[in-house]
Design a protein around this motif. Structure first.
Motif, PDB file in Angstrom:
ATOM      1  N   MET A   1      43.043 -11.450 125.639  1.00 48.80           N
ATOM      2  CA  MET A   1      43.654 -11.971 126.859  1.00 48.80           C
ATOM      3  C   MET A   1      42.652 -12.262 127.978  1.00 48.80           C
ATOM      4  O   MET A   1      42.911 -13.117 128.823  1.00 48.80           O
ATOM      5  CB  MET A   1      44.690 -10.963 127.395  1.00 48.80           C
ATOM      6  CG  MET A   1      45.875 -10.772 126.473  1.00 48.80           C
ATOM      7  SD  MET A   1      46.933 -12.224 126.386  1.00 48.80           S
ATOM      8  CE  MET A   1      47.627 -12.238 128.007  1.00 48.80           C
ATOM      9  N   PHE A   2      41.542 -11.540 128.029  1.00 46.90           N
ATOM     10  CA  PHE A   2      40.582 -11.686 129.116  1.00 46.90           C
ATOM     11  C   PHE A   2      39.149 -11.651 128.589  1.00 46.90           C
ATOM     12  O   PHE A   2      38.887 -11.106 127.519  1.00 46.90           O
ATOM     13  CB  PHE A   2      40.731 -10.550 130.143  1.00 46.90           C
ATOM     14  CG  PHE A   2      41.906 -10.720 131.057  1.00 46.90           C
ATOM     15  CD1 PHE A   2      41.778 -11.392 132.266  1.00 46.90           C
ATOM     16  CD2 PHE A   2      43.138 -10.209 130.717  1.00 46.90           C
ATOM     17  CE1 PHE A   2      42.862 -11.554 133.107  1.00 46.90           C
ATOM     18  CE2 PHE A   2      44.231 -10.365 131.552  1.00 46.90           C
ATOM     19  CZ  PHE A   2      44.093 -11.039 132.752  1.00 46.90           C
ATOM     20  N   THR A   3      38.270 -12.179 129.382  1.00 47.88           N
ATOM     21  CA  THR A   3      36.829 -12.020 129.186  1.00 47.88           C
ATOM     22  C   THR A   3      36.335 -11.248 130.391  1.00 47.88           C
ATOM     23  O   THR A   3      36.650 -11.601 131.532  1.00 47.88           O
ATOM     24  CB  THR A   3      36.132 -13.388 129.105  1.00 47.88           C
ATOM     25  OG1 THR A   3      36.691 -14.117 128.020  1.00 47.88           O
ATOM     26  CG2 THR A   3      34.632 -13.227 128.910  1.00 47.88           C
ATOM     27  N   THR A   4      35.578 -10.181 130.166  1.00 45.07           N
ATOM     28  CA  THR A   4      35.071  -9.366 131.262  1.00 45.07           C
ATOM     29  C   THR A   4      33.566  -9.529 131.347  1.00 45.07           C
ATOM     30  O   THR A   4      32.849  -9.335 130.363  1.00 45.07           O
ATOM     31  CB  THR A   4      35.430  -7.884 131.069  1.00 45.07           C
ATOM     32  OG1 THR A   4      36.847  -7.769 130.918  1.00 45.07           O
ATOM     33  CG2 THR A   4      34.981  -7.047 132.264  1.00 45.07           C
ATOM     34  N   LEU A   5      33.104  -9.896 132.541  1.00 44.25           N
ATOM     35  CA  LEU A   5      31.676 -10.022 132.828  1.00 44.25           C
ATOM     36  C   LEU A   5      31.232  -8.809 133.620  1.00 44.25           C
ATOM     37  O   LEU A   5      32.012  -8.265 134.410  1.00 44.25           O
ATOM     38  CB  LEU A   5      31.408 -11.264 133.687  1.00 44.25           C
ATOM     39  CG  LEU A   5      31.892 -12.614 133.185  1.00 44.25           C
ATOM     40  CD1 LEU A   5      31.628 -13.682 134.248  1.00 44.25           C
ATOM     41  CD2 LEU A   5      31.209 -12.976 131.890  1.00 44.25           C
ATOM     42  N   GLU A   6      29.975  -8.404 133.436  1.00 44.08           N
ATOM     43  CA  GLU A   6      29.428  -7.323 134.261  1.00 44.08           C
ATOM     44  C   GLU A   6      28.181  -7.829 134.963  1.00 44.08           C
ATOM     45  O   GLU A   6      27.240  -8.289 134.315  1.00 44.08           O
ATOM     46  CB  GLU A   6      29.086  -6.088 133.438  1.00 44.08           C
ATOM     47  CG  GLU A   6      28.584  -4.961 134.335  1.00 44.08           C
ATOM     48  CD  GLU A   6      28.581  -3.596 133.671  1.00 44.08           C
ATOM     49  OE1 GLU A   6      28.506  -2.605 134.415  1.00 44.08           O
ATOM     50  OE2 GLU A   6      28.656  -3.524 132.438  1.00 44.08           O
ATOM     51  N   GLY A   7      28.214  -7.753 136.283  1.00 43.99           N
ATOM     52  CA  GLY A   7      27.062  -8.193 137.073  1.00 43.99           C
ATOM     53  C   GLY A   7      27.442  -8.283 138.534  1.00 43.99           C
ATOM     54  O   GLY A   7      28.492  -7.813 138.953  1.00 43.99           O
ATOM     55  N   GLU A   8      26.583  -8.907 139.299  1.00 48.90           N
ATOM     56  CA  GLU A   8      26.812  -9.079 140.730  1.00 48.90           C
ATOM     57  C   GLU A   8      27.609 -10.350 140.988  1.00 48.90           C
ATOM     58  O   GLU A   8      27.680 -11.240 140.142  1.00 48.90           O
ATOM     59  CB  GLU A   8      25.464  -9.128 141.461  1.00 48.90           C
ATOM     60  CG  GLU A   8      24.630  -7.861 141.316  1.00 48.90           C
ATOM     61  CD  GLU A   8      25.323  -6.630 141.886  1.00 48.90           C
ATOM     62  OE1 GLU A   8      25.965  -6.738 142.959  1.00 48.90           O
ATOM     63  OE2 GLU A   8      25.240  -5.567 141.248  1.00 48.90           O
ATOM     64  N   TRP A   9      28.196 -10.437 142.178  1.00 47.59           N
ATOM     65  CA  TRP A   9      28.963 -11.616 142.578  1.00 47.59           C
ATOM     66  C   TRP A   9      28.216 -12.900 142.253  1.00 47.59           C
ATOM     67  O   TRP A   9      28.761 -13.820 141.655  1.00 47.59           O
ATOM     68  CB  TRP A   9      29.194 -11.620 144.099  1.00 47.59           C
ATOM     69  CG  TRP A   9      30.290 -10.771 144.620  1.00 47.59           C
ATOM     70  CD1 TRP A   9      30.141  -9.569 145.251  1.00 47.59           C
ATOM     71  CD2 TRP A   9      31.689 -11.048 144.627  1.00 47.59           C
ATOM     72  NE1 TRP A   9      31.364  -9.089 145.635  1.00 47.59           N
ATOM     73  CE2 TRP A   9      32.334  -9.988 145.266  1.00 47.59           C
ATOM     74  CE3 TRP A   9      32.453 -12.105 144.139  1.00 47.59           C
ATOM     75  CZ2 TRP A   9      33.707  -9.948 145.446  1.00 47.59           C
ATOM     76  CZ3 TRP A   9      33.829 -12.072 144.323  1.00 47.59           C
ATOM     77  CH2 TRP A   9      34.434 -10.993 144.961  1.00 47.59           C
ATOM     78  N   ASP A  10      26.979 -12.957 142.742  1.00 51.39           N
ATOM     79  CA  ASP A  10      26.210 -14.202 142.686  1.00 51.39           C
ATOM     80  C   ASP A  10      25.833 -14.627 141.271  1.00 51.39           C
ATOM     81  O   ASP A  10      25.472 -15.776 141.061  1.00 51.39           O
ATOM     82  CB  ASP A  10      24.944 -14.085 143.545  1.00 51.39           C
ATOM     83  CG  ASP A  10      25.273 -13.963 145.023  1.00 51.39           C
ATOM     84  OD1 ASP A  10      26.401 -14.309 145.424  1.00 51.39           O
ATOM     85  OD2 ASP A  10      24.400 -13.524 145.791  1.00 51.39           O
ATOM     86  N   GLU A  11      25.899 -13.732 140.305  1.00 52.38           N
ATOM     87  CA  GLU A  11      25.631 -14.146 138.929  1.00 52.38           C
ATOM     88  C   GLU A  11      26.911 -14.375 138.132  1.00 52.38           C
ATOM     89  O   GLU A  11      26.930 -15.200 137.216  1.00 52.38           O
ATOM     90  CB  GLU A  11      24.705 -13.157 138.212  1.00 52.38           C
ATOM     91  CG  GLU A  11      25.264 -11.778 138.009  1.00 52.38           C
ATOM     92  CD  GLU A  11      24.284 -10.834 137.346  1.00 52.38           C
ATOM     93  OE1 GLU A  11      23.413 -11.281 136.569  1.00 52.38           O
ATOM     94  OE2 GLU A  11      24.384  -9.620 137.605  1.00 52.38           O
ATOM     95  N   CYS A  12      27.989 -13.686 138.481  1.00 51.02           N
ATOM     96  CA  CYS A  12      29.236 -13.818 137.711  1.00 51.02           C
ATOM     97  C   CYS A  12      30.108 -14.981 138.165  1.00 51.02           C
ATOM     98  O   CYS A  12      30.690 -15.675 137.325  1.00 51.02           O
ATOM     99  CB  CYS A  12      30.032 -12.519 137.781  1.00 51.02           C
ATOM    100  SG  CYS A  12      29.238 -11.152 136.903  1.00 51.02           S
TER     101      CYS A  12
END
Length: 101
Positions: free
Chosen positions: A42-53
């Motif tokens: 259902m989702f894709t989860t990214l991990e990082g900072e605002w400016d990279e995600c």
């Protein structure tokens, strides 16, 4: 920080209504970005900072927009600056509680 998002075309020409081809284009963008991620049904989860995600999420939407004039996007964020490696750690903590009971 974790950013869970779901992007899909709001319209499709597929006879069974599938949006998987457009979603695959979006995931290709995510993979090529180099940002750590986890894909589920259902989702894709990214991990990082605002400016990279956020640019990755926008680029994924742009990829889907090539298949449909209308795109649906849902984003949920867990904003915990300075906390890292949560793609797996959050799940491991829940699993630990399940095994304790």
């Amino acid at each position: 920080m974790l950013f869970a998002f779901s992007v899909a075309p709001a319209t499709t020409d597929d006879p069974d209504g599938s949006v998987s081809a457009a979603v695959a284009d979006a995931i290709r963008v995510v993979r090529e970005s180099g940002v750590p991620y986890r894909l589920d049904s259902m989702f894709t989860t990214l991990e990082g900072e605002w400016d990279e995600c956020m640019p990755v999420i926008k680029a994924a939407c742009d990829a889907v927009a090539k298949k449909s004039p209308r795109v649906s996007l849902v984003v949920k964020a867990d904003l915990r600056p300075g906390v890292t490696d949560q793609l797996t750690a959050k799940v491991e903590r829940v699993e630990q509680h399940l095994h304790e009971s």
